[in-house]
Scaffold this motif. Sequence first.
Motif, PDB file in Angstrom:
ATOM      1  N   MET A  59       0.843  -1.194   0.000  1.00  0.00           N
ATOM      2  CA  MET A  59       0.000   0.000   0.000  1.00  0.00           C
ATOM      3  C   MET A  59       0.885   1.253   0.000  1.00  0.00           C
ATOM      4  SD  MET A  59      -2.914   1.055   2.769  1.00  0.00           S
ATOM      5  CE  MET A  59      -3.617   2.692   2.751  1.00  0.00           C
ATOM      6  N   VAL A  60       0.625   2.168  -0.933  1.00  0.00           N
ATOM      7  CA  VAL A  60       1.427   3.390  -1.040  1.00  0.00           C
ATOM      8  C   VAL A  60       0.951   4.419  -0.017  1.00  0.00           C
ATOM      9  CG1 VAL A  60       2.099   5.289  -2.535  1.00  0.00           C
ATOM     10  CG2 VAL A  60       1.834   3.001  -3.497  1.00  0.00           C
ATOM     11  N   ASN A  61       1.907   4.989   0.718  1.00  0.00           N
ATOM     12  CA  ASN A  61       1.572   6.015   1.696  1.00  0.00           C
ATOM     13  C   ASN A  61       1.468   7.364   0.995  1.00  0.00           C
ATOM     14  OD1 ASN A  61       1.478   7.874   3.841  1.00  0.00           O
ATOM     15  ND2 ASN A  61       2.754   6.595   5.134  1.00  0.00           N
ATOM     16  N   ASN A  62       0.394   8.088   1.260  1.00  0.00           N
ATOM     17  CA  ASN A  62       0.164   9.382   0.603  1.00  0.00           C
ATOM     18  C   ASN A  62       0.948  10.526   1.227  1.00  0.00           C
ATOM     19  OD1 ASN A  62      -1.677   8.359  -1.275  1.00  0.00           O
ATOM     20  ND2 ASN A  62      -3.343   8.467   0.222  1.00  0.00           N
ATOM     21  N   PHE A  63       1.585  10.289   2.378  1.00  0.00           N
ATOM     22  CA  PHE A  63       2.206  11.381   3.134  1.00  0.00           C
ATOM     23  C   PHE A  63       3.725  11.251   3.173  1.00  0.00           C
ATOM     24  CE2 PHE A  63      -2.013  10.530   4.907  1.00  0.00           C
ATOM     25  CZ  PHE A  63      -2.614  11.756   4.696  1.00  0.00           C
ATOM     26  N   TRP A  64       4.413  12.373   2.941  1.00  0.00           N
ATOM     27  CA  TRP A  64       5.874  12.340   3.092  1.00  0.00           C
ATOM     28  C   TRP A  64       6.293  12.720   4.512  1.00  0.00           C
ATOM     29  CZ3 TRP A  64       8.739  16.608   4.489  1.00  0.00           C
ATOM     30  CH2 TRP A  64       8.189  17.867   4.267  1.00  0.00           C
ATOM     31  N   PHE A  65       5.377  13.392   5.235  1.00  0.00           N
ATOM     32  CA  PHE A  65       5.679  13.758   6.628  1.00  0.00           C
ATOM     33  C   PHE A  65       4.480  13.412   7.492  1.00  0.00           C
ATOM     34  CE2 PHE A  65       5.696  16.731  10.231  1.00  0.00           C
ATOM     35  CZ  PHE A  65       6.979  16.520  10.738  1.00  0.00           C
ATOM     36  N   GLU A  66       4.743  12.690   8.593  1.00  0.00           N
ATOM     37  CA  GLU A  66       3.687  12.321   9.539  1.00  0.00           C
ATOM     38  C   GLU A  66       4.210  12.489  10.963  1.00  0.00           C
ATOM     39  OE1 GLU A  66       1.262   8.631   8.373  1.00  0.00           O
ATOM     40  OE2 GLU A  66       3.185   8.329   7.364  1.00  0.00           O
ATOM     41  N   ALA A  67       3.542  13.334  11.718  1.00  0.00           N
ATOM     42  CA  ALA A  67       3.916  13.533  13.123  1.00  0.00           C
ATOM     43  C   ALA A  67       2.676  13.341  13.996  1.00  0.00           C
ATOM     44  CB  ALA A  67       4.484  14.932  13.326  1.00  0.00           C
ATOM     45  N   LYS A  68       2.842  12.570  15.052  1.00  0.00           N
ATOM     46  CA  LYS A  68       1.748  12.343  15.998  1.00  0.00           C
ATOM     47  C   LYS A  68       2.256  12.587  17.418  1.00  0.00           C
ATOM     48  CE  LYS A  68      -1.416   8.794  17.714  1.00  0.00           C
ATOM     49  NZ  LYS A  68      -1.745   7.346  17.710  1.00  0.00           N
ATOM     50  N   ASN A  69       1.651  13.579  18.072  1.00  0.00           N
ATOM     51  CA  ASN A  69       1.988  13.913  19.471  1.00  0.00           C
ATOM     52  C   ASN A  69       3.491  14.111  19.670  1.00  0.00           C
ATOM     53  OD1 ASN A  69      -0.754  13.592  20.112  1.00  0.00           O
ATOM     54  ND2 ASN A  69      -0.479  11.428  20.606  1.00  0.00           N
ATOM     55  N   ILE A  70       4.085  14.940  18.803  1.00  0.00           N
ATOM     56  CA  ILE A  70       5.530  15.158  18.838  1.00  0.00           C
ATOM     57  C   ILE A  70       5.878  16.400  19.657  1.00  0.00           C
ATOM     58  CG2 ILE A  70       7.519  15.816  17.411  1.00  0.00           C
ATOM     59  CD1 ILE A  70       6.844  12.835  17.270  1.00  0.00           C
ATOM     60  N   ASN A  71       6.866  16.225  20.544  1.00  0.00           N
ATOM     61  CA  ASN A  71       7.411  17.331  21.329  1.00  0.00           C
ATOM     62  C   ASN A  71       8.922  17.376  21.146  1.00  0.00           C
ATOM     63  OD1 ASN A  71       5.140  18.463  23.261  1.00  0.00           O
ATOM     64  ND2 ASN A  71       4.861  16.243  23.162  1.00  0.00           N
ATOM     65  N   CYS A  72       9.462  18.596  21.005  1.00  0.00           N
ATOM     66  CA  CYS A  72      10.907  18.773  20.859  1.00  0.00           C
ATOM     67  C   CYS A  72      11.396  19.862  21.796  1.00  0.00           C
ATOM     68  CB  CYS A  72      11.268  19.163  19.429  1.00  0.00           C
ATOM     69  SG  CYS A  72      10.929  17.897  18.201  1.00  0.00           S
ATOM     70  N   PHE A  73      12.614  19.691  22.279  1.00  0.00           N
ATOM     71  CA  PHE A  73      13.235  20.670  23.170  1.00  0.00           C
ATOM     72  C   PHE A  73      14.552  21.163  22.579  1.00  0.00           C
ATOM     73  CE2 PHE A  73      10.325  18.488  25.880  1.00  0.00           C
ATOM     74  CZ  PHE A  73       9.974  19.368  26.895  1.00  0.00           C
ATOM     75  N   LYS A  74      14.826  22.446  22.795  1.00  0.00           N
ATOM     76  CA  LYS A  74      16.131  23.024  22.468  1.00  0.00           C
ATOM     77  C   LYS A  74      16.582  23.846  23.668  1.00  0.00           C
ATOM     78  CE  LYS A  74      16.598  25.043  18.374  1.00  0.00           C
ATOM     79  NZ  LYS A  74      16.172  25.801  17.160  1.00  0.00           N
ATOM     80  N   ASN A  75      17.757  23.516  24.172  1.00  0.00           N
ATOM     81  CA  ASN A  75      18.300  24.223  25.340  1.00  0.00           C
ATOM     82  C   ASN A  75      17.307  24.269  26.497  1.00  0.00           C
ATOM     83  OD1 ASN A  75      20.667  24.845  23.840  1.00  0.00           O
ATOM     84  ND2 ASN A  75      19.585  26.570  22.898  1.00  0.00           N
ATOM     85  N   GLY A  76      16.613  23.155  26.692  1.00  0.00           N
ATOM     86  CA  GLY A  76      15.682  23.047  27.811  1.00  0.00           C
ATOM     87  C   GLY A  76      14.326  23.672  27.581  1.00  0.00           C
ATOM     88  N   PRO A  93      12.710  14.348  18.340  1.00  0.00           N
ATOM     89  CA  PRO A  93      11.590  14.444  19.288  1.00  0.00           C
ATOM     90  C   PRO A  93      11.854  13.648  20.561  1.00  0.00           C
ATOM     91  CG  PRO A  93      11.067  12.895  17.529  1.00  0.00           C
ATOM     92  CD  PRO A  93      12.395  13.498  17.186  1.00  0.00           C
ATOM     93  N   VAL A  94      11.116  13.997  21.590  1.00  0.00           N
ATOM     94  CA  VAL A  94      11.125  13.223  22.827  1.00  0.00           C
ATOM     95  C   VAL A  94      10.397  11.908  22.556  1.00  0.00           C
ATOM     96  CG1 VAL A  94      10.325  13.146  25.213  1.00  0.00           C
ATOM     97  CG2 VAL A  94      11.140  15.297  24.253  1.00  0.00           C
ATOM     98  N   ILE A  95      11.008  10.805  22.936  1.00  0.00           N
ATOM     99  CA  ILE A  95      10.391   9.497  22.703  1.00  0.00           C
ATOM    100  C   ILE A  95       9.299   9.262  23.748  1.00  0.00           C
ATOM    101  CG2 ILE A  95      10.789   7.002  22.676  1.00  0.00           C
ATOM    102  CD1 ILE A  95      13.701   7.675  21.817  1.00  0.00           C
ATOM    103  N   ALA A  96       8.095   8.953  23.247  1.00  0.00           N
ATOM    104  CA  ALA A  96       6.960   8.665  24.129  1.00  0.00           C
ATOM    105  C   ALA A  96       6.102   7.581  23.482  1.00  0.00           C
ATOM    106  CB  ALA A  96       6.135   9.925  24.366  1.00  0.00           C
ATOM    107  N   ASN A  97       5.328   6.882  24.309  1.00  0.00           N
ATOM    108  CA  ASN A  97       4.528   5.756  23.816  1.00  0.00           C
ATOM    109  C   ASN A  97       3.531   6.162  22.731  1.00  0.00           C
ATOM    110  OD1 ASN A  97       5.771   3.919  25.475  1.00  0.00           O
ATOM    111  ND2 ASN A  97       4.325   4.196  27.157  1.00  0.00           N
ATOM    112  N   GLU A  98       2.926   7.315  22.904  1.00  0.00           N
ATOM    113  CA  GLU A  98       1.855   7.723  21.988  1.00  0.00           C
ATOM    114  C   GLU A  98       2.364   8.574  20.823  1.00  0.00           C
ATOM    115  OE1 GLU A  98      -1.376   6.685  22.292  1.00  0.00           O
ATOM    116  OE2 GLU A  98      -0.525   5.437  23.869  1.00  0.00           O
ATOM    117  N   SER A  99       3.672   8.751  20.711  1.00  0.00           N
ATOM    118  CA  SER A  99       4.202   9.624  19.667  1.00  0.00           C
ATOM    119  C   SER A  99       4.747   8.817  18.486  1.00  0.00           C
ATOM    120  CB  SER A  99       5.294  10.543  20.221  1.00  0.00           C
ATOM    121  OG  SER A  99       6.410   9.775  20.608  1.00  0.00           O
TER     122      SER A  99
END
Length: 262
Positions: free
Chosen positions: A1-18, A58-64
């Motif tokens: 099955m071909v994926n229609n999306f080149w970018f997929e983010a779910k519940n993503i959080n990122c930190f820079k310098n805290g 991103p921060v690794i989390a179960n739902e992300s």
Amino acid sequence: MVNNFWFEAKNINCFKNGVRVIKDLNLKISHSENVILIGPNGSGKSSLIELINRNIYPVIANESKLKIFDKELINLWELRKRISTVNNEIKNRINPYLQVFDLILSGLYGRYCYIQNKSESDFYKVEEFMNKMNIKNLSNKYFSYLSDGEKQISLIARALIKKPDVLILDEPIANLDYKSKFFIVDKINELSKLNTKILCVTHDISMITEIYDRVIMLKDGKIIADGYQNKVINRENLKNLYGIEVEVTKKNGYWNINRLSK
């Protein structure tokens, strides 16, 4: 099955310098759409580009979940081939006496310098591409002699020569005069005829033209609006985005905002 999306983010959080710079990002971008991401300075636009380019993680989390070209773990070399990014820092890497033709050709080799042993096929590839982009007149000009608008379009051409799937434009009209702005906007509109899809990141609503299928508004690291232009661009959303009262108008396919009285 071909994926229609080149970018997929779910519940993503990122930190820079805290500091959390991306907050609970849920976003999908398809292979078929040109997207413009708009937001004020400090809204997290550059952080989102860094996330896409794997410069921050991103921060690794179960739902992300984060997938780029349908891969959670993507080879950086593959990523660089498939996504080209043009930002204003690149200008500082260019030898001022490099001719535009050689600058564009260097994109085939992933470098920013004169290529000594270029092949004949690469030579013709660049020549044909410059003709297609209607910038043949810049071919023999030194980079330092170009106007700011010409510098920008030369860097965009360099990014496109390797035919990436996605072109990311980071503030492409920042610090340009009106003539250069219109030049770049017109050229980007022409680029929409190529196979490469555009993700344009800007704080300037005048960048939003008919080629963009979707407008995303970002504030404080969060998406506050997402959809078709006529749905998303309105007085209420712009007030929420910029924190000022404005009126918004559209004429001949271009958007303008005017500040209302205090």
